[in-house]
Write a protein that holds these residues in place. Structure first.
Motif, PDB file in Angstrom:
ATOM      1  N   VAL A   1       7.863  -1.580   7.815  1.00 46.43           N
ATOM      2  CA  VAL A   1       6.837  -1.853   6.956  1.00 46.43           C
ATOM      3  C   VAL A   1       7.021  -3.551   6.326  1.00 46.43           C
ATOM      4  O   VAL A   1       8.633  -3.705   5.649  1.00 46.43           O
ATOM      5  CB  VAL A   1       6.719  -1.245   6.092  1.00 46.43           C
TER       6      VAL A   1
ATOM      7  N   ALA B   1       0.778  -2.946   4.113  1.00 50.95           N
ATOM      8  CA  ALA B   1       0.711  -1.771   3.562  1.00 50.95           C
ATOM      9  C   ALA B   1      -0.008  -2.211   2.101  1.00 50.95           C
ATOM     10  O   ALA B   1       0.388  -3.300   0.999  1.00 50.95           O
ATOM     11  CB  ALA B   1       1.745  -0.819   3.183  1.00 50.95           C
TER      12      ALA B   1
ATOM     13  N   VAL C   1       3.402   0.853  -1.254  1.00 52.30           N
ATOM     14  CA  VAL C   1       4.194   1.582  -1.128  1.00 52.30           C
ATOM     15  C   VAL C   1       5.115   2.423  -2.144  1.00 52.30           C
ATOM     16  O   VAL C   1       5.941   1.606  -3.082  1.00 52.30           O
ATOM     17  CB  VAL C   1       5.464   0.479  -0.404  1.00 52.30           C
TER      18      VAL C   1
ATOM     19  N   LEU D   1       3.370   5.178   2.031  1.00 55.85           N
ATOM     20  CA  LEU D   1       2.014   4.130   2.393  1.00 55.85           C
ATOM     21  C   LEU D   1       0.857   4.296   2.269  1.00 55.85           C
ATOM     22  O   LEU D   1       0.383   5.500   3.093  1.00 55.85           O
ATOM     23  CB  LEU D   1       2.702   3.091   3.593  1.00 55.85           C
TER      24      LEU D   1
END
Length: 270
Positions: A215, A183, A186, A192
């Motif tokens: 993630v 990503a 965050v 995200l």
């Protein structure tokens, strides 16, 4: 051009986004004719895209949002990103691989941090790897013990990955044990995010394909946000980041319900 008479609303929105990214603007009347729906239906579609920050409405149609276009053009090519904070990303990759067991099915997103995940996953046995990333494919292909499935679509040369509706459709057929996505940001409020609309759509489909959703993001991504959200924090199970992450931010993320794994890079030998 193929007739587009049976598309559901979500598919129609995806096609409209694709047209916008290719052409930069759309006309309501032309879209209504192309999709064989009413002008009012297209206007509702454009309103949804405007709310998502994808477009700016104009008389008789819409144009691609200027900030989104600028952000997409400014994305650093993935092969240059590999050299940035490599030690931190490699530590994240090692911690991520520790969550995977031999024989599992894994979906891997494109990006420099997920490439580091791939570097460590290739040491496991009898994995099935599903990815849209050219770099991940090259890395995992070094282990003939892995089953490697490559998602097809349009090549995004900056990120060296496949994007578009074809990738999203293929992902709907898969059920993975673990999904790893990267990503741009965050954050507590936006979840995200990505700065590339095409990639955001693929990431969203990847998240939906996984049982365990992870993630991977170094500390510079925390409390940052790109222009397009693709998942809420509540959609994810685990965040893996490095030990330079602000402890207060980590606590806030944990209170939001996501497990945070903080890992330290290997010390550099003298």
């Amino acid at each position: 051009m193929e007739p587009l008479t049976t598309l559901i609303a979500a598919e129609r929105l995806a096609r409209i986004k694709e047209i916008l990214l290719q052409e930069g603007s759309v006309k309501t009347a032309e879209l209504a004719d192309r999709f064989r729906v009413s002008h009012e239906t297209i206007r509702r579609d454009l309103t949804l895209l405007e709310q998502d920050g994808v477009i700016q409405k104009a008389y008789g149609g819409a144009i691609l949002d200027a900030k989104l276009k600028e952000a997409m053009e400014a994305i650093v090519p993935v092969r240059r990103r590999k050299l940035q904070r490599f030690a931190e990303k490699d530590a994240i990759g090692l911690a991520a691989a520790a969550l995977v067991q031999d024989g599992q099915i894994v979906v891997l997103d494109a990006g420099s941090t997920t490439w580091c995940v791939a570097r460590h996953l290739k040491r496991l046995h009898h994995l099935t790897i599903i990815t849209n990333s050219v770099d991940v494919v090259q890395e995992c292909a070094q282990n003939g013990d892995l089953s490697l499935f490559v998602l097809g679509g349009k090549l995004n040369a900056r990120s060296m990955c496949m994007v578009g509706p074809q990738v999203e459709t293929e992902l709907k057929r898969y059920h993975a044990d673990v999904v790893f996505v990267g990503a741009v940001g965050v954050s507590l409020h936006k979840g995200l995010t990505s700065s590339d609309l095409y990639e955001a759509e693929v990431k969203r489909a990847m998240v939906e394909a996984g049982q365990k959703k992870v993630v991977v993001a170094d500390h510079t991504k925390l409390q940052q946000q790109g222009l397009v959200s693709f998942a809420a924090l509540a959609d994810m199970d685990i965040l893996i980041t490095d030990d330079q992450a602000d402890a207060a931010i980590v606590r806030q993320l944990e209170r939001a319900g996501i497990q945070v794994i903080v890992c330290a890079p290997e010390p550099v030998s003298a």
